[in-house]
Design a protein around this motif. Structure first.
Motif, PDB file in Angstrom:
ATOM      1  N   ASP A   1       0.859  -1.186   0.000  1.00 40.91           N
ATOM      2  CA  ASP A   1       0.000   0.000   0.000  1.00 40.91           C
ATOM      3  C   ASP A   1       0.896   1.237   0.000  1.00 40.91           C
ATOM      4  O   ASP A   1       1.958   1.217   0.633  1.00 40.91           O
ATOM      5  N   GLU A   2       0.465   2.293  -0.696  1.00 42.25           N
ATOM      6  CA  GLU A   2       1.272   3.514  -0.729  1.00 42.25           C
ATOM      7  C   GLU A   2       1.392   4.177   0.637  1.00 42.25           C
ATOM      8  O   GLU A   2       2.344   4.896   0.900  1.00 42.25           O
ATOM      9  N   GLY A   3       0.434   3.948   1.521  1.00 43.17           N
ATOM     10  CA  GLY A   3       0.445   4.584   2.836  1.00 43.17           C
ATOM     11  C   GLY A   3       0.200   6.077   2.727  1.00 43.17           C
ATOM     12  O   GLY A   3       0.047   6.633   1.647  1.00 43.17           O
ATOM     13  N   LEU A   4       0.140   6.724   3.866  1.00 41.51           N
ATOM     14  CA  LEU A   4      -0.023   8.176   3.951  1.00 41.51           C
ATOM     15  C   LEU A   4       1.087   8.735   4.822  1.00 41.51           C
ATOM     16  O   LEU A   4       1.307   8.247   5.934  1.00 41.51           O
ATOM     17  N   PHE A   5       1.755   9.757   4.319  1.00 39.65           N
ATOM     18  CA  PHE A   5       2.843  10.353   5.082  1.00 39.65           C
ATOM     19  C   PHE A   5       2.251  11.227   6.173  1.00 39.65           C
ATOM     20  O   PHE A   5       1.473  12.143   5.900  1.00 39.65           O
ATOM     21  N   ALA A   6       2.597  10.937   7.430  1.00 36.49           N
ATOM     22  CA  ALA A   6       2.037  11.673   8.569  1.00 36.49           C
ATOM     23  C   ALA A   6       2.862  12.907   8.918  1.00 36.49           C
ATOM     24  O   ALA A   6       2.318  13.894   9.399  1.00 36.49           O
ATOM     25  N   GLY A   7       4.171  12.858   8.697  1.00 37.36           N
ATOM     26  CA  GLY A   7       4.988  14.030   8.993  1.00 37.36           C
ATOM     27  C   GLY A   7       6.426  13.667   9.265  1.00 37.36           C
ATOM     28  O   GLY A   7       6.793  12.506   9.382  1.00 37.36           O
ATOM     29  N   TYR A   8       7.234  14.722   9.334  1.00 38.38           N
ATOM     30  CA  TYR A   8       8.652  14.584   9.671  1.00 38.38           C
ATOM     31  C   TYR A   8       8.863  14.908  11.138  1.00 38.38           C
ATOM     32  O   TYR A   8       8.291  15.871  11.648  1.00 38.38           O
ATOM     33  N   SER A   9       9.688  14.138  11.819  1.00 40.27           N
ATOM     34  CA  SER A   9      10.081  14.483  13.185  1.00 40.27           C
ATOM     35  C   SER A   9      11.386  15.260  13.179  1.00 40.27           C
ATOM     36  O   SER A   9      11.699  15.952  14.154  1.00 40.27           O
ATOM     37  N   SER A  10      12.148  15.157  12.091  1.00 43.09           N
ATOM     38  CA  SER A  10      13.356  15.974  11.948  1.00 43.09           C
ATOM     39  C   SER A  10      13.717  16.097  10.472  1.00 43.09           C
ATOM     40  O   SER A  10      13.479  15.165   9.687  1.00 43.09           O
ATOM     41  N   VAL A  11      14.269  17.235  10.112  1.00 40.13           N
ATOM     42  CA  VAL A  11      14.789  17.494   8.766  1.00 40.13           C
ATOM     43  C   VAL A  11      16.050  18.320   8.939  1.00 40.13           C
ATOM     44  O   VAL A  11      16.041  19.319   9.663  1.00 40.13           O
ATOM     45  N   GLU A  12      17.136  17.906   8.295  1.00 41.44           N
ATOM     46  CA  GLU A  12      18.388  18.653   8.322  1.00 41.44           C
ATOM     47  C   GLU A  12      18.827  18.928   6.892  1.00 41.44           C
ATOM     48  O   GLU A  12      19.029  17.988   6.118  1.00 41.44           O
ATOM     49  N   PHE A  13      18.981  20.208   6.551  1.00 41.41           N
ATOM     50  CA  PHE A  13      19.529  20.607   5.266  1.00 41.41           C
ATOM     51  C   PHE A  13      21.018  20.833   5.486  1.00 41.41           C
ATOM     52  O   PHE A  13      21.414  21.800   6.136  1.00 41.41           O
ATOM     53  N   LEU A  14      21.834  19.934   4.965  1.00 45.05           N
ATOM     54  CA  LEU A  14      23.257  19.915   5.295  1.00 45.05           C
ATOM     55  C   LEU A  14      24.147  20.556   4.238  1.00 45.05           C
ATOM     56  O   LEU A  14      25.271  20.970   4.547  1.00 45.05           O
ATOM     57  N   ALA A  15      23.692  20.603   3.007  1.00 42.66           N
ATOM     58  CA  ALA A  15      24.460  21.199   1.910  1.00 42.66           C
ATOM     59  C   ALA A  15      23.468  21.596   0.822  1.00 42.66           C
ATOM     60  O   ALA A  15      22.369  21.044   0.747  1.00 42.66           O
ATOM     61  N   PRO A  16      23.841  22.551  -0.032  1.00 36.79           N
ATOM     62  CA  PRO A  16      22.910  22.994  -1.071  1.00 36.79           C
ATOM     63  C   PRO A  16      22.738  21.967  -2.187  1.00 36.79           C
ATOM     64  O   PRO A  16      23.630  21.165  -2.468  1.00 36.79           O
TER      65      PRO A  16
END
Length: 136
Positions: free
Chosen positions: A50-65
């Motif tokens: 099943d594709e599922g449903l994305f509930a959310g992010y608990s963390s996101v880090e942008f480390l480089a462009p």
């Protein structure tokens, strides 16, 4: 289906110049999050049917462009299995990068690849997904 912690899926994608939004051919960080959605969807299909449903992010880090002309590799790894929720670790690496100073179509393979974004998210699958059904 492979519903087991540690299972992973990887996608690769070229970043076209039409996606550059900022000076220096920079691409917004949301571009990488979109790739996480794609690779997370495939992981859910392979683990739960099943594709599922994305509930959310608990963390996101942008480390480089991220730059137009990059080749990106997005990996989703299943790290926790709940009754209906799945925790997924995401990593986005630039594996190739354009080098316009050498010519309009010049590029290099990045060795080692450059980790540009890392995130943790939760996907929820329906009770009716094949992995959640009781065997007859």
């Amino acid at each position: 289906m492979t519903l087991v912690e540690g299972f992973s899926v990887t996608h690769k994608r070229y970043v076209p110049y039409s996606h550059a939004h900022y000076g220096g051919n920079l691409v917004d960080g949301a571009y990488g999050l979109g790739l996480f959605g794609d690779v997370g969807t495939e992981l859910s299909i392979r683990t739960d049917g099943d594709e599922g449903l994305f509930a959310g992010y608990s963390s996101v880090e942008f480390l480089a462009p991220i730059h137009a002309g990059d080749v990106l590799e997005a990996t989703a790894t299943l790290t926790r299995i709940g009754n209906r929720s799945r925790t997924i670790e995401f990593e986005l690496r630039a594996v190739c990068r354009a080098t316009p100073d050498r010519g309009p179509s010049a590029a290099n393979v990045l060795d080692p690849p450059l980790l540009v974004t890392r995130a943790t998210g939760t996907v929820v699958v329906p009770l009716a997904s094949p992995a959640n059904r009781d065997p007859d």
